[in-house]
Design an enzyme around this catalytic site. Sequence first.
Site, PDB file in Angstrom:
ATOM      1  N   GLU A 169     -19.753  -4.532  10.089  1.00 16.96           N
ATOM      2  CA  GLU A 169     -20.638  -3.715  10.927  1.00 16.96           C
ATOM      3  C   GLU A 169     -21.729  -4.539  11.603  1.00 16.96           C
ATOM      4  O   GLU A 169     -22.147  -4.227  12.731  1.00 16.96           O
ATOM      5  CB  GLU A 169     -21.271  -2.602  10.085  1.00 16.96           C
ATOM      6  CG  GLU A 169     -20.294  -1.541   9.627  1.00 16.96           C
ATOM      7  CD  GLU A 169     -19.543  -1.921   8.355  1.00 16.96           C
ATOM      8  OE1 GLU A 169     -18.666  -1.154   7.929  1.00 16.96           O
ATOM      9  OE2 GLU A 169     -19.837  -3.010   7.784  1.00 16.96           O
TER      10      GLU A 169
ATOM     11  N   LYS B  64       0.836  -1.192   0.000  1.00 21.00           N
ATOM     12  CA  LYS B  64       0.000   0.000   0.000  1.00 21.00           C
ATOM     13  C   LYS B  64       0.874   1.246   0.000  1.00 21.00           C
ATOM     14  O   LYS B  64       1.828   1.348   0.769  1.00 21.00           O
ATOM     15  CB  LYS B  64      -0.908  -0.016   1.239  1.00 21.00           C
ATOM     16  CG  LYS B  64      -2.217   0.707   1.075  1.00 21.00           C
ATOM     17  CD  LYS B  64      -3.153   0.394   2.221  1.00 21.00           C
ATOM     18  CE  LYS B  64      -4.522   1.033   1.991  1.00 21.00           C
ATOM     19  NZ  LYS B  64      -5.455   0.715   3.062  1.00 21.00           N
TER      20      LYS B  64
ATOM     21  N   ARG C  74     -25.632  -0.980   7.099  1.00 27.69           N
ATOM     22  CA  ARG C  74     -25.367  -2.396   6.851  1.00 27.69           C
ATOM     23  C   ARG C  74     -25.728  -3.261   8.060  1.00 27.69           C
ATOM     24  O   ARG C  74     -25.780  -4.479   7.954  1.00 27.69           O
ATOM     25  CB  ARG C  74     -23.890  -2.571   6.498  1.00 27.69           C
ATOM     26  CG  ARG C  74     -23.464  -1.727   5.320  1.00 27.69           C
ATOM     27  CD  ARG C  74     -21.970  -1.746   5.131  1.00 27.69           C
ATOM     28  NE  ARG C  74     -21.512  -3.046   4.710  1.00 27.69           N
ATOM     29  CZ  ARG C  74     -20.746  -3.266   3.649  1.00 27.69           C
ATOM     30  NH1 ARG C  74     -20.364  -2.263   2.903  1.00 27.69           N
ATOM     31  NH2 ARG C  74     -20.362  -4.472   3.331  1.00 27.69           N
TER      32      ARG C  74
END
Length: 620
Positions: A363, A279, A391
Amino acid sequence: MLEQIDSPYDLRKLDKKDFPLLCEEIRQFLIEKVSKTGGHLASNLGIVELTVALHYVFNSPVDKIIWDVGHQCYVHKMLTGRKDQFDTLRKFNGLSGYTKRAESVHDIFGAGHSSTSISAALGIATARDLKGEKYSVVAMIGDGALTGGMALEALNNAGRSKTDLIVVLNHNEMSISENVGSLSLYLSKLRTDPTYNKLKQEVDNLLNIVPPIGKSLHKYIERIKDSVKQLVVPGMFFEEMGFTYLGPIDGHDVDSLIEVLERAKKTKGPILVHVITKKGKGYKFAEKFPDKFHSAAPFDIQTGKFVNEGQATYSDVFGKTLTEMALKDDKIVAITAAMPEGTGLIHFAKLIPERFFDVGIAEQHATTFAAGMAVQGYKPYFAVYSTFLQRAYDQLIHDVCIQKLPVVFAIDRAGIVGEDGETHQGVFDLSYLRPIPNIAIMSPKDANELVEMVKLSRNLDFPVAIRYPREKAGEFDITRECSIEFGKAELVSEGTEIAIFALGRMVGKVLEAKEILKASDLQPFIVNLRFVKPLDEELILDISNKVKFIVTVEDNVIAGGVGNAILELLNSNGIYKPVLRLGFPDKFIEHGDVESLFKKYNLDAESIANTILQKYKEMR
């Protein structure tokens, strides 16, 4: 070379030996553009070679490439004819920072939330098979998104289906050595080689013809094979789910990527290609601080410093307040779904790690996990973006509110968030929370009120939602007294013929609008509601009886919002007066800077004042 590419077809005209140089050009382009516009930098820098390889091997848009989350699609956009629009990235009426079907035929499936790509790709592949069509379907997913339950559900279904589908797992949280890369490349070649697979099938058939010795020998060989695979095949989890596993592959070696993707393209059934990337690759500050450069504000390329860096946000204020409370109260726990930095909980995590829980992009699990802790006497604070709490709606109702458990939902990024657009605008939470029994909903007009609401929530023995915006905290003074009583609104200013009931950051805009209304000799009552549930019925009814015209202002869609709550209250009490509800319309709000969006939807101070004046004149 980048200037020569306006479509994936142009990419395939280049010599492969020039791809490393092309990738460097792409990285420089990304750093230069995102430093000015802001955006998701680290994830896109890490996926440059992989995106180039994907568009070289697969023929988009005939072949379908599905991007999970969509925040790592910048290189994809550059290679599919949109690089000239990058100066407008995430700006009002400009290029979206996510995949968007309306933007390009190459954006096969729109996404802004995680863990959707495999489900969507499997649906597309299944539709392809039903139609008798021939093309490849590729789902791009990161290791973070793979923690989402939906991704695992899709893997389970895809592995069972035996449908031709390629899942590319972009794994950017670990390094890869050259030896492992070489071995895995060899194993990948072996397991996708047609000769090997043909020979394997012939041996299996031969052993099964000779009973009973053949079957016994076959089982014995299978046990040995499984033992060896557990030792040398890194992806046995995926193999057991029905996927042919290829990898791990060095995600910054274009030649290896192209070779493996070509093999995957020719292999039948579900394939998982495991790619290791770094990353932030190519920009030292993004490599060192990938979290900070995940969703970056505009920054100085030479120093890596962000514009306006150091100004406290509402998230920072929440995190600091909760940490101070938790240092004095060992029953307070903090929960996040892979957003410790974004929700302001990073300091809590460092100071009280034993009571900080990052559950990954999950979540639903986070909500029920919090409920479980609450059952055992803890006070869980789940810090979550408004758009992501959607969600976990079933868990919020079934696991928290029905049982009336004292979980606090710290709803960050409530209301308009701006540049991230439709998938991230937090304009629905009032509407989806308000019908649920047992939950209290509050929203501060400023950072001082946020501090007091967080403190107040500690002593409430039922579910609580505190919603606050994505913005700087402004002139935040921790020493300023701000007394908040549960369920009570604040009368900000006395008035005469008009009452304005405002919530959260809209109180500030209404106070600005008040100065404009003064010029027309209008002096409204202004009420800072603070609480949506319960409403301060006594104050609202008292003021409503004194005026001719009522206005509600909220940073939420009008449908089901606080304006509707006040209308319901007035109707129940026989008060029938004109009510003007100001909020967002029944549509998904596009991306752009917050002030431009407020202006477009007549929710900036000037528009609020002008709309009130116009409606008031019509009424008279």
